[in-house]
Design an enzyme around this catalytic site. Structure first.
Site, PDB file in Angstrom:
ATOM      1  N   GLU A  61       0.854  -1.200   0.000  1.00 30.41           N
ATOM      2  CA  GLU A  61       0.000   0.000   0.000  1.00 30.41           C
ATOM      3  C   GLU A  61       0.883   1.240   0.000  1.00 30.41           C
ATOM      4  OE1 GLU A  61      -2.498   2.209  -0.472  1.00 30.41           O
ATOM      5  OE2 GLU A  61      -3.764   0.620   0.360  1.00 30.41           O
ATOM      6  N   LYS A  71       7.990  -1.044  -1.844  1.00 31.35           N
ATOM      7  CA  LYS A  71       7.418  -0.231  -0.774  1.00 31.35           C
ATOM      8  C   LYS A  71       8.514   0.498   0.007  1.00 31.35           C
ATOM      9  CE  LYS A  71       4.821   1.543   2.265  1.00 31.35           C
ATOM     10  NZ  LYS A  71       3.969   2.680   1.987  1.00 31.35           N
ATOM     11  N   LYS A 101       9.930  20.650   0.886  1.00 28.53           N
ATOM     12  CA  LYS A 101       9.701  21.795   1.749  1.00 28.53           C
ATOM     13  C   LYS A 101      10.438  21.591   3.077  1.00 28.53           C
ATOM     14  CE  LYS A 101       6.131  24.972   2.972  1.00 28.53           C
ATOM     15  NZ  LYS A 101       4.820  25.118   3.475  1.00 28.53           N
ATOM     16  N   CYS A 155       4.968   5.379   9.360  1.00 30.14           N
ATOM     17  CA  CYS A 155       5.627   4.663   8.260  1.00 30.14           C
ATOM     18  C   CYS A 155       7.100   5.014   8.057  1.00 30.14           C
ATOM     19  CB  CYS A 155       4.861   4.898   6.972  1.00 30.14           C
ATOM     20  SG  CYS A 155       3.244   4.122   7.022  1.00 30.14           S
TER      21      CYS A 155
HETATM   22  N1  LIG Z   1      -0.765   4.452   7.767  1.00 27.43           N
HETATM   23  C1  LIG Z   1      -0.256   4.645   6.555  1.00 27.43           C
HETATM   24  O1  LIG Z   1      -0.214   5.769   6.045  1.00 27.43           O
HETATM   25  C2  LIG Z   1       0.269   3.482   5.757  1.00 27.43           C
HETATM   26  C3  LIG Z   1       0.519   3.639   4.376  1.00 27.43           C
HETATM   27  C4  LIG Z   1       0.990   2.550   3.660  1.00 27.43           C
HETATM   28  C5  LIG Z   1       1.263   1.348   4.297  1.00 27.43           C
HETATM   29  N2  LIG Z   1       1.051   1.234   5.646  1.00 27.43           N
HETATM   30  C6  LIG Z   1       1.317  -0.055   6.268  1.00 27.43           C
HETATM   31  O2  LIG Z   1       0.058  -0.713   6.409  1.00 27.43           O
HETATM   32  C7  LIG Z   1       0.011  -1.467   7.640  1.00 27.43           C
HETATM   33  C8  LIG Z   1      -1.166  -0.993   8.477  1.00 27.43           C
HETATM   34  O3  LIG Z   1      -0.918   0.356   8.829  1.00 27.43           O
HETATM   35  P1  LIG Z   1      -2.048   1.243   9.529  1.00 27.43           P
HETATM   36  O4  LIG Z   1      -1.451   2.592   9.748  1.00 27.43           O
HETATM   37  O5  LIG Z   1      -3.315   1.112   8.769  1.00 27.43           O
HETATM   38  O6  LIG Z   1      -2.191   0.477  10.921  1.00 27.43           O
HETATM   39  P2  LIG Z   1      -3.121   0.845  12.160  1.00 27.43           P
HETATM   40  O7  LIG Z   1      -2.275   0.751  13.369  1.00 27.43           O
HETATM   41  O8  LIG Z   1      -3.853   2.119  11.883  1.00 27.43           O
HETATM   42  O9  LIG Z   1      -4.202  -0.310  12.160  1.00 27.43           O
HETATM   43  C9  LIG Z   1      -3.893  -1.634  12.418  1.00 27.43           C
HETATM   44  C10 LIG Z   1      -5.181  -2.361  12.753  1.00 27.43           C
HETATM   45  O10 LIG Z   1      -4.905  -3.760  12.825  1.00 27.43           O
HETATM   46  C11 LIG Z   1      -5.745  -4.302  13.807  1.00 27.43           C
HETATM   47  N3  LIG Z   1      -5.244  -5.629  14.164  1.00 27.43           N
HETATM   48  C12 LIG Z   1      -4.065  -5.952  14.744  1.00 27.43           C
HETATM   49  N4  LIG Z   1      -3.940  -7.276  14.848  1.00 27.43           N
HETATM   50  C13 LIG Z   1      -5.070  -7.813  14.320  1.00 27.43           C
HETATM   51  C14 LIG Z   1      -5.522  -9.140  14.124  1.00 27.43           C
HETATM   52  N5  LIG Z   1      -4.790 -10.189  14.518  1.00 27.43           N
HETATM   53  N6  LIG Z   1      -6.718  -9.328  13.543  1.00 27.43           N
HETATM   54  C15 LIG Z   1      -7.471  -8.275  13.161  1.00 27.43           C
HETATM   55  N7  LIG Z   1      -7.093  -6.998  13.298  1.00 27.43           N
HETATM   56  C16 LIG Z   1      -5.902  -6.777  13.879  1.00 27.43           C
HETATM   57  C17 LIG Z   1      -5.723  -3.253  14.914  1.00 27.43           C
HETATM   58  O11 LIG Z   1      -6.793  -3.408  15.828  1.00 27.43           O
HETATM   59  C18 LIG Z   1      -5.806  -1.977  14.094  1.00 27.43           C
HETATM   60  O12 LIG Z   1      -7.152  -1.583  13.903  1.00 27.43           O
HETATM   61  C19 LIG Z   1       1.376  -1.293   8.278  1.00 27.43           C
HETATM   62  O13 LIG Z   1       2.194  -2.355   7.881  1.00 27.43           O
HETATM   63  C20 LIG Z   1       1.887   0.006   7.679  1.00 27.43           C
HETATM   64  O14 LIG Z   1       3.281   0.075   7.642  1.00 27.43           O
HETATM   65  C21 LIG Z   1       0.542   2.266   6.386  1.00 27.43           C
END
Ligand SMILES: NC(=O)c1ccc[n+]([C@@H]2O[C@H](COP(=O)([O-])OP(=O)(O)OC[C@H]3O[C@@H](n4cnc5c(N)ncnc54)[C@H](O)[C@@H]3O)[C@@H](O)[C@H]2O)c1
Length: 437
Positions: free
Chosen positions: A147, A203, A250, A259
């Site tokens: 993502e 990524k 910037k 991230c």
């Molecule tokens: N936040 C960003 O901008 C972004 C962008 C690209 C990629 N990513 C990647 O995507 C992934 C998720 O990031 P995020 O920021 O959305 O995470 P987040 O912390 O916002 O959400 C993670 C979710 O996973 C749930 N969870 C954890 N263990 C679980 C399980 N066993 N079963 C079901 N749900 C479970 C948690 O309750 C939580 O709601 C990470 O690897 C991150 O590096 C994040």
């Protein structure tokens, strides 16, 4: 077609919404019961542009559940977006991903596809593919689909991604993902199929390039000031070269969020295990870690002894447009100000960010989290701006003069022209200080 989205954080919830917009029936699962209860009521668990409206519009095609069995038995396609936070040694904590894999192994009864949207170490797909085994004997395919969305623009970028990357060597997986992304592909979104390790690597390569760009400009900004140059003018002209461009150039107080910091340490960790040193990535991270300190020194120098000085800290999330406070620079600034004896009124336009920030820096008689901008500014000796929120980019000087006791603005995001304020000492990043006329 029915699909299941596992883990409804910033990535998973945006995925669930956009898959439903593309016409799929989505079962959306998270093991956080409180989050599911909110979502069932139609409430967004965090601030993200357009999310509440999209949840309402798609309510008939997304069903939210906290029931593990229901989630893992309702389809044979699982998009997984669990968090993969940093371990103390910098590596990635895959505990949550492993929990999901165990559930898939336990529940699936027919050929299934686990599409990994989380950011995971290069080689994770290979390891899982070799070890995954369902209790029923049904085949489980592991597909990498990193993502790239940015918080604050999550839905926009999920609907119109800059590119879609699929990591799989198997025809069945590639065929399925082409069906799932049919609408995006036909609208011209670049679509790349490659081996899993390359997809996982894309990524890190992308995020760390962004980190390099930001840290490069921030390091130049440190030099611009003693040289008498204006980093804003420099990057404006520099970015006119299409080979360079203007995005992420910037100067400011550095990047935060869930991230860039962790992805840098994860890849460094992986490189170290193989006997490599990623010196550019290391230096970008070092510049970023020290950038807030450089700006803080300017505050101390200009404001004098901080004891009992009142500082309004504006911007508590890690960037504008999100309520996410993970690795926010506000944490460092507020703690430093408090340690040096200042009184802090911190403020963010997002009520969720304010609440989350109270979990990072406790509220006390010295630290109040104000619920309005006016309350934060009243009686302040100085303002410290930490995010690019619209409200902070359009401060009314007359109102500031009436509300504040002091005449200092420390702008960690270079939101104003250096001569914008007539009656305030204006201090920004990589540009000359401006004193009142
Ligand atoms: N936040 C960003 O901008 C972004 C962008 C690209 C990629 N990513 C990647 O995507 C992934 C998720 O990031 P995020 O920021 O959305 O995470 P987040 O912390 O916002 O959400 C993670 C979710 O996973 C749930 N969870 C954890 N263990 C679980 C399980 N066993 N079963 C079901 N749900 C479970 C948690 O309750 C939580 O709601 C990470 O690897 C991150 O590096 C994040």
């Amino acid at each position: 077609m029915k699909v299941t989205v596992i883990a409804l954080g910033y990535v998973g919830l945006a995925n669930a919404v956009v898959l439903s917009e593309r016409g799929f029936d989505v079962v959306a699962y998270d093991n956080d019961a409180a989050k599911i209860a909110e979502l069932k009521k139609g409430k967004a668990p965090f601030d993200e542009a357009g999310l509440s409206v999209a949840l309402y519009k798609n309510r008939k095609r997304i069903s939210f559940t906290n029931d593990e069995k229901e989630a893992y038995t309702s389809s044979n396609v699982f998009f997984v977006a669990v968090d993969t936070p940093a371990l103390p040694d910098g590596g990635s904590n895959l505990t949550h991903l492993n929990e999901v894999v165990s559930c898939v192994e336990k529940y699936v009864k027919e050929e299934s596809f686990l599409v990994i949207r989380s950011t995971v170490p290069v080689g994770t797909n290979g390891k899982l593919s070799a070890s995954v085994k369902s209790l029923s004997g049904a085949r489980i395919h592991i597909v990498s689909n990193p993502e790239f969305l940015a918080e604050g623009r999550a839905l926009l970028e999920e609907r119109s991604p800059s590119r879609i990357v699929i990591g799989s060597n198997e025809k069945a997986s590639r065929d399925l993902l082409r069906v799932l992304y049919r609408k995006a592909i036909s609208s011209g979104v670049p679509y790349y199929e490659m081996d899993p390790a390359s997809a996982e690597f894309v990524k890190y390569a992308s995020n760390l390039f962004l980190a390099l760009k930001i840290s490069y400009v921030n390091e130049l900004a440190r030099l611009a000031e003693p040289l008498g140059a204006d980093i804003g003018a420099v990057t404006l002209a520099m970015g006119a070269d299409p080979r360079i461009g203007h995005s992420m150039t910037k100067a400011g107080v550095g990047y935060g969020g869930a991230c860039l910091p962790k992805d840098g340490s994860a890849l460094q960790r992986e490189a170290k295990e193989l006997g490599f040193r990623l010196s550019l990535v290391e230096d970008a991270s070092l510049v970023n870690q020290t950038q807030p300190f450089f700006f803080y020194q300017k505050i101390v120098k200009r404001l004098g002894p901080l004891s009992n000085k009142k500082v309004a800290v504006l911007g508590l999330s890690f960037k504008a447009g999100t309520s996410d406070v993970r690795h926010t620079v506000a944490d460092y600034f507020v703690k430093s100000l408090l340690k040096d004896g200042a009184e802090v009124r911190s403020y963010d336009p997002s009520a969720k960010a304010r609440k989350a920030f109270s979990g990072l820096v406790a509220v006390s008689h010295k630290h109040i989290i104000a619920s309005t901008l006016e309350a934060a500014l009243t009686g302040a000796d100085a303002i410290l701006i930490l995010t690019e929120d619209e409200a902070f980019a359009s401060l009314d000087e007359n109102k500031l003069l009436r509300a504040m006791s002091g005449r200092f603005i420390f702008d960690g995001r270079n939101l104003y022209d250096t001569r914008h304020f007539r009656y305030f000492d204006y201090v920004s990043v990589g540009r000359a200080e401006h004193k009142p006329r």
